[in-house]
Design a protein around this motif. Structure first.
Motif, PDB file in Angstrom:
ATOM      1  N   ILE A   1     -12.014   3.509   8.727  1.00 14.59           N
ATOM      2  CA  ILE A   1     -13.049   3.276   7.728  1.00 14.59           C
ATOM      3  C   ILE A   1     -12.370   2.804   6.446  1.00 14.59           C
ATOM      4  N   SER A   2     -12.914   1.737   5.852  1.00 11.92           N
ATOM      5  CA  SER A   2     -12.333   1.171   4.634  1.00 11.92           C
ATOM      6  C   SER A   2     -13.427   0.977   3.587  1.00 11.92           C
ATOM      7  N   VAL A   3     -13.051   1.213   2.343  1.00  7.30           N
ATOM      8  CA  VAL A   3     -13.940   0.973   1.204  1.00  7.30           C
ATOM      9  C   VAL A   3     -13.187   0.106   0.208  1.00  7.30           C
ATOM     10  N   LEU A   4     -13.807  -1.010  -0.157  1.00  4.73           N
ATOM     11  CA  LEU A   4     -13.200  -1.981  -1.062  1.00  4.73           C
ATOM     12  C   LEU A   4     -14.065  -2.122  -2.297  1.00  4.73           C
ATOM     13  N   LYS A   5     -13.443  -2.162  -3.469  1.00  4.08           N
ATOM     14  CA  LYS A   5     -14.166  -2.439  -4.729  1.00  4.08           C
ATOM     15  C   LYS A   5     -13.911  -3.892  -5.081  1.00  4.08           C
ATOM     16  N   ARG A   6     -14.822  -4.760  -4.610  1.00  2.00           N
ATOM     17  CA  ARG A   6     -14.554  -6.195  -4.681  1.00  2.00           C
ATOM     18  C   ARG A   6     -14.698  -6.775  -6.077  1.00  2.00           C
TER      19      ARG A   6
ATOM     20  N   ARG B   1      -5.359  -9.744 -11.023  1.00  2.00           N
ATOM     21  CA  ARG B   1      -4.734 -10.994 -10.582  1.00  2.00           C
ATOM     22  C   ARG B   1      -5.227 -11.410  -9.192  1.00  2.00           C
ATOM     23  N   GLY B   2      -6.518 -11.252  -8.973  1.00  2.00           N
ATOM     24  CA  GLY B   2      -7.113 -11.682  -7.721  1.00  2.00           C
ATOM     25  C   GLY B   2      -7.082 -10.649  -6.612  1.00  2.00           C
ATOM     26  N   PHE B   3      -6.496  -9.473  -6.848  1.00  2.00           N
ATOM     27  CA  PHE B   3      -6.404  -8.438  -5.821  1.00  2.00           C
ATOM     28  C   PHE B   3      -7.347  -7.288  -6.170  1.00  2.00           C
ATOM     29  N   SER B   4      -8.004  -6.745  -5.138  1.00  2.28           N
ATOM     30  CA  SER B   4      -8.952  -5.652  -5.319  1.00  2.28           C
ATOM     31  C   SER B   4      -8.452  -4.401  -4.609  1.00  2.28           C
ATOM     32  N   PRO B   5      -8.731  -3.213  -5.164  1.00  2.95           N
ATOM     33  CA  PRO B   5      -8.269  -1.971  -4.534  1.00  2.95           C
ATOM     34  C   PRO B   5      -9.086  -1.628  -3.300  1.00  2.95           C
ATOM     35  N   GLN B   6      -8.399  -1.109  -2.293  1.00  3.50           N
ATOM     36  CA  GLN B   6      -9.058  -0.731  -1.045  1.00  3.50           C
ATOM     37  C   GLN B   6      -8.465   0.584  -0.541  1.00  3.50           C
ATOM     38  N   LEU B   7      -9.330   1.461  -0.097  1.00  2.67           N
ATOM     39  CA  LEU B   7      -8.910   2.719   0.513  1.00  2.67           C
ATOM     40  C   LEU B   7      -9.307   2.691   1.981  1.00  2.67           C
ATOM     41  N   SER B   8      -8.334   2.898   2.867  1.00  2.00           N
ATOM     42  CA  SER B   8      -8.577   2.917   4.307  1.00  2.00           C
ATOM     43  C   SER B   8      -8.073   4.229   4.883  1.00  2.00           C
ATOM     44  N   VAL B   9      -8.857   4.797   5.779  1.00  2.00           N
ATOM     45  CA  VAL B   9      -8.492   6.036   6.475  1.00  2.00           C
ATOM     46  C   VAL B   9      -8.617   5.795   7.977  1.00  2.00           C
TER      47      VAL B   9
ATOM     48  N   THR C   1      -3.627  11.260  11.398  1.00  2.00           N
ATOM     49  CA  THR C   1      -4.553  10.731  10.402  1.00  2.00           C
ATOM     50  C   THR C   1      -3.735  10.088   9.304  1.00  2.00           C
ATOM     51  N   GLY C   2      -4.012   8.846   9.050  1.00  2.00           N
ATOM     52  CA  GLY C   2      -3.275   8.123   8.032  1.00  2.00           C
ATOM     53  C   GLY C   2      -4.213   7.443   7.057  1.00  2.00           C
ATOM     54  N   ALA C   3      -3.690   7.105   5.919  1.00  2.00           N
ATOM     55  CA  ALA C   3      -4.478   6.432   4.882  1.00  2.00           C
ATOM     56  C   ALA C   3      -3.629   5.336   4.258  1.00  2.00           C
ATOM     57  N   GLU C   4      -4.303   4.375   3.686  1.00  2.00           N
ATOM     58  CA  GLU C   4      -3.645   3.316   2.932  1.00  2.00           C
ATOM     59  C   GLU C   4      -4.420   3.076   1.649  1.00  2.00           C
ATOM     60  N   ILE C   5      -3.723   3.146   0.544  1.00  2.00           N
ATOM     61  CA  ILE C   5      -4.297   2.781  -0.752  1.00  2.00           C
ATOM     62  C   ILE C   5      -3.653   1.451  -1.120  1.00  2.00           C
ATOM     63  N   SER C   6      -4.393   0.392  -0.918  1.00  2.00           N
ATOM     64  CA  SER C   6      -3.793  -0.942  -0.990  1.00  2.00           C
ATOM     65  C   SER C   6      -4.554  -1.842  -1.954  1.00  2.00           C
ATOM     66  N   PHE C   7      -3.963  -3.001  -2.217  1.00  2.00           N
ATOM     67  CA  PHE C   7      -4.611  -4.056  -2.976  1.00  2.00           C
ATOM     68  C   PHE C   7      -4.686  -5.285  -2.081  1.00  2.00           C
ATOM     69  N   VAL C   8      -5.892  -5.786  -1.883  1.00  2.00           N
ATOM     70  CA  VAL C   8      -6.098  -6.918  -0.996  1.00  2.00           C
ATOM     71  C   VAL C   8      -6.768  -8.044  -1.760  1.00  2.00           C
TER      72      VAL C   8
ATOM     73  N   ALA D   1       0.825  -1.199   0.000  1.00  2.00           N
ATOM     74  CA  ALA D   1       0.000   0.000   0.000  1.00  2.00           C
ATOM     75  C   ALA D   1       0.856   1.244   0.000  1.00  2.00           C
ATOM     76  N   LEU D   2       0.293   2.318  -0.547  1.00  2.00           N
ATOM     77  CA  LEU D   2       0.801   3.663  -0.304  1.00  2.00           C
ATOM     78  C   LEU D   2       0.209   4.134   1.014  1.00  2.00           C
ATOM     79  N   ALA D   3       1.035   4.753   1.866  1.00  2.00           N
ATOM     80  CA  ALA D   3       0.587   5.060   3.224  1.00  2.00           C
ATOM     81  C   ALA D   3       0.921   6.494   3.608  1.00  2.00           C
ATOM     82  N   PRO D   4       0.121   7.480   3.188  1.00  2.00           N
ATOM     83  CA  PRO D   4       0.321   8.856   3.677  1.00  2.00           C
ATOM     84  C   PRO D   4      -0.093   8.971   5.132  1.00  2.00           C
ATOM     85  N   ASP D   5       0.634   9.792   5.896  1.00  2.00           N
ATOM     86  CA  ASP D   5       0.378   9.928   7.326  1.00  2.00           C
ATOM     87  C   ASP D   5       0.701  11.353   7.748  1.00  2.00           C
ATOM     88  N   THR D   6      -0.192  11.948   8.534  1.00  2.00           N
ATOM     89  CA  THR D   6       0.041  13.318   8.986  1.00  2.00           C
ATOM     90  C   THR D   6       0.988  13.401  10.172  1.00  2.00           C
ATOM     91  N   ASN D   7       1.249  12.272  10.829  1.00  2.00           N
ATOM     92  CA  ASN D   7       2.098  12.272  12.027  1.00  2.00           C
ATOM     93  C   ASN D   7       2.765  10.902  12.118  1.00  2.00           C
TER      94      ASN D   7
END
Length: 537
Positions: free
Chosen positions: A492-497, A502-510, A527-534, A250-256
C-alpha cells in the motif's frame, strides 16, 4: 520562479467577449467540469471553448519586461468578467495598471484571497498566488476559474512566443504547469485541466509526464476527434523519444531484512540420526537501511521506425555494515521497432553484476524481449520474455539459466482510477537438479487520485513455486518430498502529489510479505516500509 527580461506585446479582448465565451458561475454551483469539445487540434491549438485570452490596456497594447507580468491586465480582466457579481472591485490592483476601474472591494475571506492572488499574479509570483488560492479550490468555483484561466493564458503565450525566445517560452510553460497542477491536486477528475497540463508538458519536452496525463484523459471517453489528436501527440512522442531516466531514494525500515525463518534451529540427518542444530546466523534481523535506484537510456535513430536503445541502471540497499547490503549494476543494448502508432517491440542484450556485503556475488548475461500495444483508448497490454544465464561467485550450485514470461493489462477505469493485472511464469535450472523450479505469479493493482492532493495505490501478489526435489539443507523437506512454496504480499502506498521538492513528491509505502513452505527454514514473515521521494507530474 525564473523570469525572462524580454518585452512582450499582446492585444486586448473585451470583457463582453470574455463573458460570451464563458459566463460566470451560478451562485452556489461549481462549473469547472467543462465538456470536452472537438477542437483539440494538436499542440498548436486549443479545445473549442478555450478563451483566446490576451493582456490588455486601454491603449490596446502593453509592452512589459516580465513575460508573466505581461499577463497582468488579462488576469485582472478574467477575474472581473468571470466573477462580476461577486468580485466587482479592482481596487486591489496596482494603480499603475491602466484600463481597470477602481471600486470598493467586496468583503469576505474568499474575495479577499482572490484579490490577493490576482495581485500576486500581476507581479509574476505564480507559486505564491497558488498558495493563497489553494484553501478555496475545493469549495469555490471562482478560485478554480482564476487558476484555470491564468494557466490557459500562460500556455497560449508560450505557444505564440518565437523559438528564438526559448527562455521566455519556458517561463510561460512552467507557470502554466504550476497552475494546472494546483487544480488537479484538488480536482483530479477535471479532465480539461489534465489535457492542458499534458499539453504543457508536451511543449516543455517532458514526454513521460505528458504521456501519463494524455492516457488518463483518454479514460474520460472524450469525443473521437479529441481522441485522434491525443493519439497524434502520443505517436509524436513515441517517435521523438531520445533520452529517458529515473532516480529515487528512500529510507527502508524492515522487520526481516534477509527474509529468514523465525526458527533458529535446523534438523539434519547425521549417522542415521536426525539431530537439531542451531544456526549461527539464523533468525530474523531487523534494521533501517537506505535504498537508491537510478537509470538512464538513450535511443538513437537508425531508420524512420527503428531506434537503437542503450541504457544502464544502478540499485543500492545499505544497512550499515549488514551482510544483507546489496549493490547491482545493469546495462542493455538493442533495437526498438516502432511497428505502428500504438505498437512497439524491443529485443535487448542485457548484462548485470551484483555485490552482496561488499563482495561480488553473481553476474548474468542474456536476452530480453519487450512488446507493448494500446488496445483501446483505455486499455493497454504488455508482453515480456527473457532468457538469462547466471553465474555465482560462491554458490556455484545455483549456476544456470532462467526463463521468464509475463503478460500484463492496464485499464484506465476513469481518469482518476487505474487498474493493473499481471501474470508471470519463471523457470530456473541450476546445476543441482533437485533445485530446478517453476514459479507462477499473479498480481492485481489499483491506483486512485484523490482530492487534497493524495494518490493511493495497492497491489496484491501471489507466487507459487514448485521444485523437482526436496532441496538442500538447511532449506529442505525432511521427508524427501518435493519442496513447495507459496508467497503472498500486499503493498500500500500513499503519495502527496501536490507537495513537490524540485519535482519530487513524498511517498510512504508499506509492504507485508509471507511465505509458507513444506521445507524447514523456508517460511518467513516480513514487513517493510519505504519513505521515498518520487517524480510526479
Amino acid at each position: 520562479m525564473h523570469r525572462a527580461s524580454m518585452p512582450v506585446t499582446l492585444s486586448a479582448p473585451s470583457c463582453a467577449w470574455l463573458r460570451s465565451m464563458h459566463p460566470g458561475p451560478a451562485p452556489g454551483k461549481v462549473h469547472f467540469h467543462l465538456p470536452l469539445q472537438t477542437g483539440f487540434q494538436g499542440h498548436d491549438s486549443r479545445i473549442v471553448g478555450q478563451k483566446q485570452l490576451q493582456a490588455c490596456t486601454s491603449q490596446g497594447e502593453c509592452p512589459m519586461r516580465n513575460p508573466v507580468s505581461a499577463l497582468a491586465p488579462l488576469l485582472a480582466a478574467t477575474l472581473l468578467c468571470l466573477s462580476g457579481t461577486a468580485l466587482k472591485s479592482a481596487e486591489h490592483l496596482p494603480a499603475s495598471q491602466p484600463g481597470i476601474a477602481a471600486e470598493a472591494p467586496v468583503p469576505g475571506s474568499v474575495e479577499r484571497d482572490l484579490n490577493v492572488a490576482v495581485a500576486l499574479l500581476l507581479q509574476g509570483e505564480v507559486e505564491d498566488a497558488v498558495a493563497v488560492v489553494r484553501p478555496h479550490l475545493s469549495q469555490d468555483a471562482r478560485a478554480v476559474d482564476l487558476l484555470f484561466e491564468a494557466g490557459l493564458a500562460m500556455l497560449g503565450s508560450a505557444q505564440t512566443t518565437p523559438p528564438s525566445q526559448a527562455e521566455t517560452r519556458e517561463v510561460f510553460l512552467d507557470a502554466s504547469i504550476i497552475l494546472f497542477r494546483a487544480i488537479l491536486a484538488e480536482h483530479p477528475d477535471f479532465v480539461r485541466a489534465r489535457l492542458e497540463l499534458a499539453r504543457a508538458f508536451f511543449l516543455r519536452g517532458r514526454d513521460g509526464l505528458a504521456r501519463r496525463h494524455f492516457e488518463r484523459a483518454l479514460a474520460a471517453n472524450p469525443p473521437a476527434p479529441v481522441v485522434a489528436n491525443i493519439n497524434r501527440h502520443l505517436a509524436e512522442m513515441q517517435a521523438r523519444k531520445r533520452w529517458s531516466g529515473y532516480f529515487g531514494m528512500a529510507l527502508a525500515p524492515d522487520t526481516n531484512i534477509g527474509a529468514a525463518s523465525a526458527s533458529e534451529t535446523v534438523e539434519l540427518d547425521v549417522f542415521g540420526q536426525r539431530l537439531p542444530f542451531t544456526l549461527d546466523d539464523g533468525g530474523e534481523q531487523s534494521g533501517v537501511g537506505i535504498a537508491l535506484w537510478a537509470g538512464a537510456e538513450r535511443q538513437e535513430p537508425l531508420a524512420p521506425n527503428w531506434r537503437l536503445r542503450l541504457g544502464g541502471d544502478i540499485f543500492l540497499r545499505d544497512y550499515s555494515g549488514s551482510r544483507f547490503d546489496r549493490l547491482g549494476l545493469g546495462g542493455h543494448v538493442g533495437p526498438r521497432w516502432l511497428i505502428g502508432p500504438r505498437t512497439e517491440a524491443s529485443l535487448l542484450l542485457a548484462a548485470r553484476r551484483d555485490w552482496q556485503a561488499g563482495d561480488p556475488s553473481s553476474r548474468s548475461l542474456g536476452f530480453r524481449l519487450e512488446a507493448s500495444r494500446r488496445l483501446s483508448p483505455r486499455l493497454s497490454g504488455r508482453l515480456g520474455a527473457s532468457w538469462i544465464e547466471k553465474r555465482n561467485d560462491e554458490s556455484t550450485h545455483l549456476d544456470g539459466p532462467s526463463t521468464d514470461l509475463s503478460a500484463s493489462l492496464s485499464w484506465a477505469a476513469t481518469p482518476i482510477l487505474q487498474t493493473d493485472f499481471r501474470v508471470g511464469w519463471t523457470g530456473e535450472r541450476p546445476e543441482f537438479e533437485d533445485l530446478h523450479s517453476r514459479t507462477r505469479s499473479v498480481s492485481f493493482g489499483a491506483r486512485a487520485a484523490l482530492p487534497r492532493g493524495f494518490n493511493v495505490s495497492g497491489t496484491l501478489t501471489g507466487r507459487w513455486t514448485g521444485y523437482e526435489g526436496p532441496g538442500r539443507p538447511p532449506t529442505n523437506v525432511l521427508d524427501g518430498m518435493p519442496r513447495e512454496d507459496m508467497t503472498r504480499s500486499v503493498r500500500i502506498s500513499v503519495l502527496k502529489r501536490d507537495l513537490t521538492i524540485r519535482g519530487f513528491s513524498p511517498q510512504l509505502s508499506v509492504t507485508h510479505e509471507r511465505r509458507g513452505s513444506n521445507a524447514q527454514q523456508a517460511d518467513y514473515r516480513r514487513t517493510g516500509a519505504e519513505i521515498s521521494f518520487v517524480r510526479q507530474f
